[in-house]
Structure formats: C-alpha cells, structure tokens
Design an enzyme around this catalytic site. Structure first.
Site, PDB file in Angstrom:
ATOM      1  N   LYS A   1       0.228   3.845  -2.691  1.00  0.00           N
ATOM      2  CA  LYS A   1      -0.792   4.898  -2.645  1.00  0.00           C
ATOM      3  C   LYS A   1      -0.190   6.298  -2.538  1.00  0.00           C
ATOM      4  O   LYS A   1      -0.872   7.290  -2.822  1.00  0.00           O
ATOM      5  CB  LYS A   1      -1.756   4.616  -1.497  1.00  0.00           C
ATOM      6  CG  LYS A   1      -2.640   3.406  -1.791  1.00  0.00           C
ATOM      7  CD  LYS A   1      -3.349   2.868  -0.566  1.00  0.00           C
ATOM      8  CE  LYS A   1      -4.198   1.656  -0.963  1.00  0.00           C
ATOM      9  NZ  LYS A   1      -4.585   0.824   0.168  1.00  0.00           N
TER      10      LYS A   1
ATOM     11  N   LYS B   1       3.072   6.328   5.592  1.00  0.00           N
ATOM     12  CA  LYS B   1       2.129   5.384   4.967  1.00  0.00           C
ATOM     13  C   LYS B   1       2.643   3.973   5.179  1.00  0.00           C
ATOM     14  O   LYS B   1       3.816   3.679   4.925  1.00  0.00           O
ATOM     15  CB  LYS B   1       2.001   5.668   3.467  1.00  0.00           C
ATOM     16  CG  LYS B   1       1.023   4.731   2.759  1.00  0.00           C
ATOM     17  CD  LYS B   1      -0.409   5.055   3.143  1.00  0.00           C
ATOM     18  CE  LYS B   1      -1.388   3.960   2.698  1.00  0.00           C
ATOM     19  NZ  LYS B   1      -1.359   2.790   3.603  1.00  0.00           N
TER      20      LYS B   1
ATOM     21  N   SER C   1       0.787  -1.238   0.000  1.00  0.00           N
ATOM     22  CA  SER C   1       0.000   0.000   0.000  1.00  0.00           C
ATOM     23  C   SER C   1       0.816   1.284   0.000  1.00  0.00           C
ATOM     24  O   SER C   1       0.239   2.371  -0.130  1.00  0.00           O
ATOM     25  CB  SER C   1      -0.951   0.017   1.200  1.00  0.00           C
ATOM     26  OG  SER C   1      -2.048  -0.839   0.963  1.00  0.00           O
TER      27      SER C   1
ATOM     28  N   SER D   1      -6.062   3.756   4.125  1.00  0.00           N
ATOM     29  CA  SER D   1      -5.564   2.805   3.134  1.00  0.00           C
ATOM     30  C   SER D   1      -6.695   2.113   2.361  1.00  0.00           C
ATOM     31  O   SER D   1      -6.604   0.926   2.033  1.00  0.00           O
ATOM     32  CB  SER D   1      -4.670   1.745   3.797  1.00  0.00           C
ATOM     33  OG  SER D   1      -3.777   1.194   2.862  1.00  0.00           O
TER      34      SER D   1
END
Length: 390
Positions: free
Chosen positions: A63, A224, A60, A115
């Site tokens: 992203k 993140k 993820s 997320s």
C-alpha cells in the site's frame, strides 16, 4: 574416525566463515526476518542488507506503492465512487458502502492508517478504471519513476498472489522515494485520525506498534505493517534522530514482535554506526591522469570511525568504511583540462599584407644601412683630406 574427521571439517568451515566475516568487517545482526534492508533516507546509502534482492511477498506494505502512485497521479480532492468489487474485499477494511463517494485523500488515509483493502481497490478503480489496469500502470510507474527492477504487483492492497512480489531492496527504495512527498509523509506518520464514512464513524489508530508507542522507539516517524498467512509478518518503517534519517524494511518473520525487534536492531545499528559528512563543491579527486569534482556541496554517509574515498577512472567515488565495505557511491563531474593555446591560422590576405609590411620594413632597413655606410665613407674621406693638408 570418520565422525571425528567430519566434526573437524565442520569446525574448520565455521571458523573460516567467521574469519572471513571478521576480515570483511561485516557486522551480523541477529535478525529473525528472512529479508531486510536499512537505507540512509537522505543519501540512499545502503547501510545493512540481508537477502535484500530475493523475491518476497510484501502483504499490505504494498500500500506504500499504491499511496505514492495515487498522490502523484490523482486529484486528492477528487471524489471516488465505491464499487461492489471494492466492498467485497477480504481482510482489513474501513467498511465502505457500494455507491458511497469519498475524496481520494481520505481513501489513502483509510488505506495507509487502517490498512483498508476496500479503500485500496476504490483508489485503483478511481485512478485507472480497474484493478488490472491499475496494476499494469503501477508496475510501469515503479520501474520508470523509482527505478525498481524486481517488483511485480497484481493488486493495490497486497492480498496474496503468487505473481505479486517484490524484494526488500525495492520496497526500501519505494518507501525512501515516497517519504520525500509531504502528503505521503504526513499520512505515513499519522497515529490517530477521526474517520467518518457512510456506515462507519470511528477513530482510526495506526497498526504500527512502534509508531503509536506500544513498543516505544521515539525516533520512529512513520510506518506500514503487513501480514498474510502466506507472506508472514512484514514491516516498513522510517526514523529520525535529528542527525540522520533511516528507512528500514523487514520481510517474512514468523512472529509479530520479531519484525519490530528486527527494525529496532537495524535502527540502533544505523544511528550508532553512521553519520553525515559533506563533499565540498569543486573538491578535486584524481584517477590516473583525470580529475573529477562534485558540482555542488554533496551530503554523504560515512562510518563514525571515518571513511576511505576511492575514485575510479569513470569518476565514480566510492565511500568505504575502514574495512573496505562500500557504503555508497557518487558520480562526480569530469574536469575538462585546459587546451594548449595555438596561434591562429592566418588567411591568404593577411599573409599578403604581412609580406608587404616585411618588404617595406626591409626596404627602410636597407636605406638606413646605405645612408649609414655613405656617412661613414664621407667621414673617412674628410679625415684623409685633412691629414694631407696637415
């Protein structure tokens, strides 16, 4: 006997390896992650790297790329319509409903903070019509706008795909680029956000444990997280101690806490070991018979123990620590040397005028000489006549 010789060879190899590391001045951090990079967020200087250019799967953390692409390309107030494809996404979601309309900025917030894979696909389809077209455009954007070379994404969320890969270095460059955008930086650093969707009203909390204070590191400004069973644990984080800003990326650790411990080790290393200095505008650096200079005051990163500056014939200034490790490089401006003055070439007309003037001057000088000679002769005759009379 053979066993003893083998042990001796192994010991000698290990000692030689350690001596080489010591000689190069490379501090080895005890990182659990397979790949890692630490950058100075302002100058881009690479302060630490481990397998930085090896192909890795980001999960993820992808992203981050999706978010900055969407912020720069899309209308943040534009309304996206959620498709059935977005709703069907696996993994973490913000529970969007088919047909629901939501502003692009809110989708980016749901994607980065919680997320949400459904939000990521809704963004991709809103911007480019399909996930496939989005991936094509995203890869082109990352290469041309940010300059990454070893990244290929097939989706906006980071769900595992063998053709969805990057490197720690590329991810660090993407993150470093993104945080200079104030909208991205605001969302990237958000700890808590009220969320209201058609089917879900809640309070979103960042998944980043250092950012939300579960694993306190006060200097952390954004981050993140990422995880799939194939990619393992991934993490991108930024931090600022008031003197220097850092960007850290760690990829593929087995345990969740390992990626946070690795990130803390990287930040400790960066904050303790490096500082900023300034190259003054116009300061001259010489290489052979050439001179180079910064066109403006330029911030550089140097080791706290000082640095060595070396300039090559192409004007690339290397900033090195005391052990010869290159921290980063800067391209300086070539100083043009003044050309020697050459007398202007005279035209034919000018030459003729000059010759005429010389003739006139010579004539006047000749007349003056004749007059002077005549005067001298006349004076001599008068003296002779006077002597006779006497």
């Amino acid at each position: 006997m053979k066993k003893i010789i083998s042990v001796i060879i192994i010991v000698l190899f290990f000692l030689t390896y350690q001596m080489n590391i010591f000689a190069q001045g490379i501090e080895q951090l005890d990182l659990k992650s397979e790949s890692a990079v630490l950058l100075d967020s302002d100058t881009g200087a690479v302060l630490y790297e481990k397998n930085a250019n090896e192909k890795m799967y980001p999960a993820s953390v992808t992203k981050i790329a999706t978010a900055i692409y969407a912020i720069e390309k899309g209308n943040l107030d534009g309304m996206a319509t959620v498709s059935a494809n977005a709703v069907r996404q696996d993994g973490t979601r913000v529970y969007l409903v088919e047909g629901e309309q939501m502003p692009l900025k809110q989708l980016i917030q749901g994607m980065l903070i919680n997320s949400g894979n459904d939000a990521a696909v809704a963004i991709a389809e809103y911007l480019d019509g399909s996930v496939e077209k989005f991936a094509e455009n995203l890869n082109s954007y990352l290469q041309t706008k940010i300059g990454v070379n070893d990244t290929h994404f097939t989706n906006p969320s980071g769900l595992f795909d063998e053709n969805h890969y990057t490197t720690a270095m590329d991810l660090a460059l993407i993150t470093n680029y993104a945080i200079k955008n104030p909208v991205f930086a605001e969302i990237f650093g958000t700890k808590v956000l009220g969320w209201k969707g058609q089917s879900w009203e809640t309070t979103l909390l960042t998944h980043h444990r250092m950012l939300k204070g579960e694993l306190p590191y006060p200097e952390v400004t954004g981050g993140k997280t990422g995880y799939t069973s194939q990619t393992k644990q991934t993490l991108a984080t930024t931090a600022d101690n008031g003197k220097i800003k850092l960007t850290a990326v760690v990829l593929k650790s087995d345990l969740k806490n390992d990626k946070y411990q690795d990130t803390a080790l990287l930040f400790d290393y960066g904050f303790k070991g490096y500082q900023h200095a300034v190259l003054k505008q116009g300061e001259i650096y010489k290489s052979e018979d050439k001179e180079f200079y910064p066109e403006q005051d330029t911030v550089i990163t140097e080791n706290v123990e000082g640095c060595v500056k070396k300039i090559n014939p192409d004007g690339v200034l290397s900033i090195e620590d005391q052990n010869g490790k290159v921290i980063h490089t800067i391209q300086l401006k070539y100083k043009e040397l003044p050309m020697p003055k050459i007398a202007p070439v005279k035209t034919k007309k000018a030459k003729e005028e000059n010759n005429q003037q010389l003739i006139q001057v010579n004539a006047l000088v000749g007349m003056a000489i004749i007059a002077f000679a005549a005067a001298v002769i006349g004076f001599g005759r008068k003296r002779t006549k006077a002597s006779k009379n006497a």
